[in-house]
Design an enzyme around this catalytic site. Structure first.
Site, PDB file in Angstrom:
ATOM      1  N   LYS A   1       0.907  -1.319  -0.012  1.00  0.00           N
ATOM      2  CA  LYS A   1      -0.293   0.026   0.232  1.00  0.00           C
ATOM      3  C   LYS A   1       0.898   1.261  -0.101  1.00  0.00           C
ATOM      4  CE  LYS A   1      -1.870   2.718   2.732  1.00  0.00           C
ATOM      5  NZ  LYS A   1      -1.797   3.970   2.039  1.00  0.00           N
TER       6      LYS A   1
ATOM      7  N   CYS B   1      13.689  11.071   6.365  1.00  0.00           N
ATOM      8  CA  CYS B   1      13.682  10.622   7.873  1.00  0.00           C
ATOM      9  C   CYS B   1      15.345  10.956   7.938  1.00  0.00           C
ATOM     10  CB  CYS B   1      13.513   9.105   7.648  1.00  0.00           C
ATOM     11  SG  CYS B   1      14.312   8.226   6.586  1.00  0.00           S
TER      12      CYS B   1
ATOM     13  N   GLU C   1      10.256  16.360  14.661  1.00  0.00           N
ATOM     14  CA  GLU C   1      10.820  16.125  13.523  1.00  0.00           C
ATOM     15  C   GLU C   1       9.833  17.061  12.491  1.00  0.00           C
ATOM     16  OE1 GLU C   1       9.265  12.564  11.367  1.00  0.00           O
ATOM     17  OE2 GLU C   1      11.283  12.301  10.465  1.00  0.00           O
TER      18      GLU C   1
HETATM   19  P1  NAD Z   1       2.523   8.399   7.525  1.00  0.00           P
HETATM   20  O1  NAD Z   1       2.858   7.373   9.143  1.00  0.00           O
HETATM   21  O2  NAD Z   1       1.471   9.187   7.771  1.00  0.00           O
HETATM   22  O3  NAD Z   1       2.303   7.375   6.390  1.00  0.00           O
HETATM   23  C1  NAD Z   1       2.902   6.342   6.014  1.00  0.00           C
HETATM   24  C2  NAD Z   1       1.925   5.241   5.457  1.00  0.00           C
HETATM   25  O4  NAD Z   1       1.069   4.643   6.462  1.00  0.00           O
HETATM   26  C3  NAD Z   1       1.041   5.733   4.308  1.00  0.00           C
HETATM   27  O5  NAD Z   1       0.824   4.649   3.234  1.00  0.00           O
HETATM   28  C4  NAD Z   1      -0.254   5.883   5.167  1.00  0.00           C
HETATM   29  O6  NAD Z   1      -1.439   5.496   4.422  1.00  0.00           O
HETATM   30  C5  NAD Z   1      -0.282   4.634   5.958  1.00  0.00           C
HETATM   31  N1  NAD Z   1      -0.885   4.730   7.329  1.00  0.00           N
HETATM   32  C6  NAD Z   1      -1.242   5.744   8.046  1.00  0.00           C
HETATM   33  N2  NAD Z   1      -1.883   5.585   9.236  1.00  0.00           N
HETATM   34  C7  NAD Z   1      -1.937   4.241   9.149  1.00  0.00           C
HETATM   35  C8  NAD Z   1      -2.501   3.197   9.824  1.00  0.00           C
HETATM   36  N3  NAD Z   1      -3.475   3.612  11.023  1.00  0.00           N
HETATM   37  N4  NAD Z   1      -2.886   1.778   9.691  1.00  0.00           N
HETATM   38  C9  NAD Z   1      -2.034   1.485   8.532  1.00  0.00           C
HETATM   39  N5  NAD Z   1      -1.466   2.354   7.666  1.00  0.00           N
HETATM   40  C10 NAD Z   1      -1.437   3.672   7.873  1.00  0.00           C
HETATM   41  O7  NAD Z   1       4.109   8.642   7.249  1.00  0.00           O
HETATM   42  P2  NAD Z   1       4.422   9.710   6.033  1.00  0.00           P
HETATM   43  O8  NAD Z   1       3.862  11.090   6.342  1.00  0.00           O
HETATM   44  O9  NAD Z   1       3.910   9.296   4.830  1.00  0.00           O
HETATM   45  O10 NAD Z   1       5.978   9.710   6.045  1.00  0.00           O
HETATM   46  C11 NAD Z   1       6.839  10.446   6.699  1.00  0.00           C
HETATM   47  C12 NAD Z   1       7.427   9.909   7.725  1.00  0.00           C
HETATM   48  O11 NAD Z   1       8.072   8.590   7.573  1.00  0.00           O
HETATM   49  C13 NAD Z   1       8.196  10.607   8.615  1.00  0.00           C
HETATM   50  O12 NAD Z   1       8.044  10.467   9.990  1.00  0.00           O
HETATM   51  C14 NAD Z   1       9.734  10.132   8.177  1.00  0.00           C
HETATM   52  O13 NAD Z   1      10.692  10.134   9.019  1.00  0.00           O
HETATM   53  C15 NAD Z   1       9.166   8.554   8.009  1.00  0.00           C
HETATM   54  N6  NAD Z   1      10.337   7.718   7.289  1.00  0.00           N
HETATM   55  C16 NAD Z   1      11.082   7.010   7.952  1.00  0.00           C
HETATM   56  C17 NAD Z   1      12.172   6.241   7.050  1.00  0.00           C
HETATM   57  C18 NAD Z   1      13.037   5.373   7.820  1.00  0.00           C
HETATM   58  O14 NAD Z   1      13.453   4.723   7.040  1.00  0.00           O
HETATM   59  N7  NAD Z   1      13.228   5.263   8.882  1.00  0.00           N
HETATM   60  C19 NAD Z   1      12.218   6.569   5.625  1.00  0.00           C
HETATM   61  C20 NAD Z   1      11.192   7.561   5.185  1.00  0.00           C
HETATM   62  C21 NAD Z   1      10.237   8.229   6.185  1.00  0.00           C
END
Ligand code: NAD
Length: 474
Positions: free
Chosen positions: A173, A283, A378
Site C-alpha cells: 500500500k 527521515c 521532526e
Molecule cells: P505516515 O505514517 O503518515 O504514512 C505512512 C503510510 O502509512 C501511508 O501509506 C499511510 O497511508 C499509512 N498509514 C497511516 N495510518 C495508518 C494506520 N493507522 N494503519 C495502517 N497504515 C496507515 O507517514 P508519512 O507522512 O507518509 O511519511 C513521513 C514519515 O515517514 C516521517 O516521519 C519520516 O521520518 C518517516 N520515514 C522514515 C524512514 C525510515 O527509514 N526510518 C524513511 C522515510 C520516511
C-alpha cells in the site's frame, strides 16, 4: 486512472470509488486513484496467498527468481522517465533527482537483494558431534508493505525487493499522496514475467482505510512499515494482535556534530545536503546541528551562504534544487513550526514561500532553546537549528537527548575522536565526514522512536524468512 494491481492485472476499486492525487506544484488534481475497500484488500491478500501456497514463486531456485528480479530492474531503467514523472507529479520532487538517484537506486535494490539472497541462502554449522547442521531461510508468506510518500518508489523497493527475493509474495500500500509509481512498478513486474499475485498494489488512506485494513488482517505473515512514529505505534498494535512480526522504520531528528577540527568546507557541503535534499523531507535529515564554538560563527556564515544558493522552484526545471513540499497538509504542518518559533530564535534565511506555492526556502535557525518544539520534533522540511557546544561530552549528550535515534553525523579530522564519538552516539547509523552513503549489506534502522528492526542484507533476510535448523545424524 491509477488503478490497483491485483493478481497480475489492473483493477479499479470494487466500489468504483476514487480519490484525487494532487500535483503540489500546480496544486491541482492530475489523476484519480482507486479507493480500495475491504473487498479489494481481501482480493489482493487472497491473490498473494494463492501465489504463495500454490504458485511457483516460493519454490523457484534463487537463480531463477533472481533472474526475474534483474529483469524487473532492467525494465525499471528502461521506463525511468515514466517512473520519474509519476513521483515528481505526485510529490513535487525535482525530476532531475528522480532520474539521477531514485530510479537507478530502485533498480539497484532489486539487483542487490536478488544476488544477496542467492549468495546467503543457507549456513552450515560444523558440530563437535559430527551431526550435519545447517539452516534454511524459508519465505515467511504474505508480506504487507506500507510505504510513505517522501521517496515513494525507492523506499517501496527497499521493502519489496528483499521480500520477493526471499520467496514471499507482497501486497503493497503506497502512501495516498504518491500512488503513481507503485502501480507502474507492479505492471513492470508482470511484464518481466512475475507470476500473477506475487506483487499486488492497493491504494487508499491509512486509518479506517486500506492501510488499516491491510495491517489488521489475519491473512498476513509479515508487516513492513515505513512512516511516522505515531503510525508505527498503531501498526505495532495491529501486529501484536495477530502475533505477526513487524518491522518499523520511523521518524528521525538527526544530529549533526561539527567539531572545531573539521574540514569546514566539507562539513558545510554535507550539512547542506543532509538537511536540504528532497526539501528536508528525509527521515535521515540532519535537522539538529551542533557546532563547536571555536568555528561557530564561520560555520554559520558559510552555511547560510550555501543555503541561499539553492533554487526553490518547478520540479521539471533542470535548475531546481528544491521543489514544493509534497502536499498542502504537509506545507501547513511545516509552516506551523514557524508560527510557533520562540522569541529568542534567529532565522538567518528561508521560511515558507509567500507566493502561494507550497515551497519552503532553506531555513537556518540559531538561538532557539533546546527544549523548543523546533529543536525536538521532526519538522520534515528544509529547516535546521544550530546550537554551539564546547566539549565532546556536551556534544554527545546533546545529540543523544532526542527520543529519535535513526542516524547521526559527525565531522572531524581526528580519527580517534571519530571512533570515540561514533561509538557513543545512540543511533542506527553514524556517518563520519559524509551523509547517506548506504551499503545495502549494512544494517539500516533506528533506535527509540525511530523504529524497531533493521533492513539490509542478512537483516532483511532474518525478517522476511522463517529460518529453520536441520540437524542430521551422521
Ligand atoms: P505516515 O505514517 O503518515 O504514512 C505512512 C503510510 O502509512 C501511508 O501509506 C499511510 O497511508 C499509512 N498509514 C497511516 N495510518 C495508518 C494506520 N493507522 N494503519 C495502517 N497504515 C496507515 O507517514 P508519512 O507522512 O507518509 O511519511 C513521513 C514519515 O515517514 C516521517 O516521519 C519520516 O521520518 C518517516 N520515514 C522514515 C524512514 C525510515 O527509514 N526510518 C524513511 C522515510 C520516511
Amino acid at each position: 486512472m491509477i488503478t490497483n494491481w491485483i493478481n497480475g492485472k489492473p483493477k479499479e476499486a470494487a466500489s468504483g470509488e476514487v480519490f484525487d492525487t494532487i500535483n503540489p506544484w500546480s496544486q491541482t488534481s492530475h489523476d484519480t486513484v482507486a479507493l480500495s475497500g475491504q473487498e479489494d484488500i481481501d482480493a489482493a491478500l487472497d491473490a498473494a496467498r494463492d501465489a504463495f501456497d500454490s504458485g511457483p514463486w516460493p519454490q523457484m531456485g534463487f537463480g531463477e527468481r533472481g533472474a526475474l528480479l534483474h529483469r524487473l530492474a532492467d525494465l525499471i531503467m528502461e521506463n525511468a522517465d515514466e517512473l520519474a514523472a509519476a513521483d515528481s507529479k505526485d510529490m513535487g520532487k525535482p525530476l532531475s533527482a528522480m532520474l539521477a538517484k531514485d530510479v537507478p537506486r530502485t533498480a539497484q535494490n532489486f539487483r542487490f537483494f536478488a544476488d544477496h539472497a542467492r549468495l546467503s541462502a543457507s549456513e552450515m554449522y560444523p558440530t563437535d558431534s559430527g551431526h550435519h547442521a545447517f539452516s534454511r531461510f524459508e519465505p515467511a508468506g504474505v508480506v504487507a508493505a506500507v510505504a510513505p510518500w517522501n521517496f515513494p518508489l525507492m523506499l517501496e523497493s527497499w521493502k519489496i525487493a528483499p521480500a520477493l527475493a526471499w520467496g514471499n509474495t507482497v501486497v503493497l500500500k503506497p502512501a495516498e499522496d504518491t500512488p503513481g509509481s507503485a502501480t507502474i512498478m507492479a505492471r513492470l513486474a508482470t511484464e518481466a514475467g512475475f507470476p500473477d499475485g506475487v506483487l499486488n498494489v492497493v491504494h487508499g488512506f491509512g486509518p479506517d482505510s486500506a492501510g488499516e485494513m491491510l495491517t489488521t488482517s489475519d491473512k498476513v505473515d509479515r508487516i513492513t512499515f515505513t512512516g511516522e512514529s505515531s503510525t508505527g505505534r498503531a501498526i505495532a498494535g495491529a501486529g501484536a494482535a495477530n502475533l505477526v512480526p513487524v518491522s518499523l522504520e520511523l521518524g528521525g531528528k538527526g544530529a549533526n556534530i561539527v567539531f572545531g577540527d573539521a574540514d569546514l568546507e566539507e562539513a558545510i557541503k554535507w550539512s547542506n545536503t543532509a538537511i536540504f535534499t528532497n526539501a528536508g523531507q528525509v527521515c535521515l535529515a540532519g535537522s539538529r546541528l551542533y557546532v563547536q564554538r571555536e568555528i561557530y560563527d564561520r560555520f554559520v556564515e558559510g552555511f547560510v551562504a550555501s543555503a541561499k544558493k539553492l533554487v526553490v522552484g518547478a520540479p521539471n526545471s533542470p535548475d531546481t534544487n528544491i521543489g514544493p513540499l509534497a502536499s498542502e497538509t504537509h506545507f501547513k504542518k511545516v509552516s506551523g513550526f514557524f508560527d510557533d518559533l520562540p522569541a529568542e530564535a534567529t532565522v538567518h534565511c528561508g521560511g515558507p514561500a509567500k507566493d502561494g506555492s507550497w515551497g519552503v526556502h532553506p531555513t537556518i535557525i540559531t538561538d532557539a532553546p533546546p527544549d523548543a518544539r523546533i529543536c525536538r520534533e521532526e519538522v520534515f522540511g528544509p529547516v535546521v537549528t544550530i546550537q554551539p557546544f564546547d566539549t565532546e561530552d556536551e556534544a554527545v549528550a546533546a545529540a543523544n537527548s532526542s527520543k529519535y535515534g535513526l542516524n547521526a553525523m559527525l565531522f572531524t579530522e581526528n580519527l580517534r575522536k571519530a571512533h570515540r564519538v561514533a561509538n557513543r552516539l545512540r543511533a542506527g547509523t553514524v556517518w563520519v565526514n559524509c551523509f547517506f552513503v548506504r551499503d545495502l549489506r549494512a544494517p539500516f534502522g533506528g533506535v527509540g522512536w525511530s523504529g524497531i528492526g533493521r533492513e539490509g542484507g542478512t537483516f532483511s533476510r532474518e525478517f522476511f524468512t522463517e529460518p529453520k535448523a536441520v540437524v542430521i545424524q551422521p
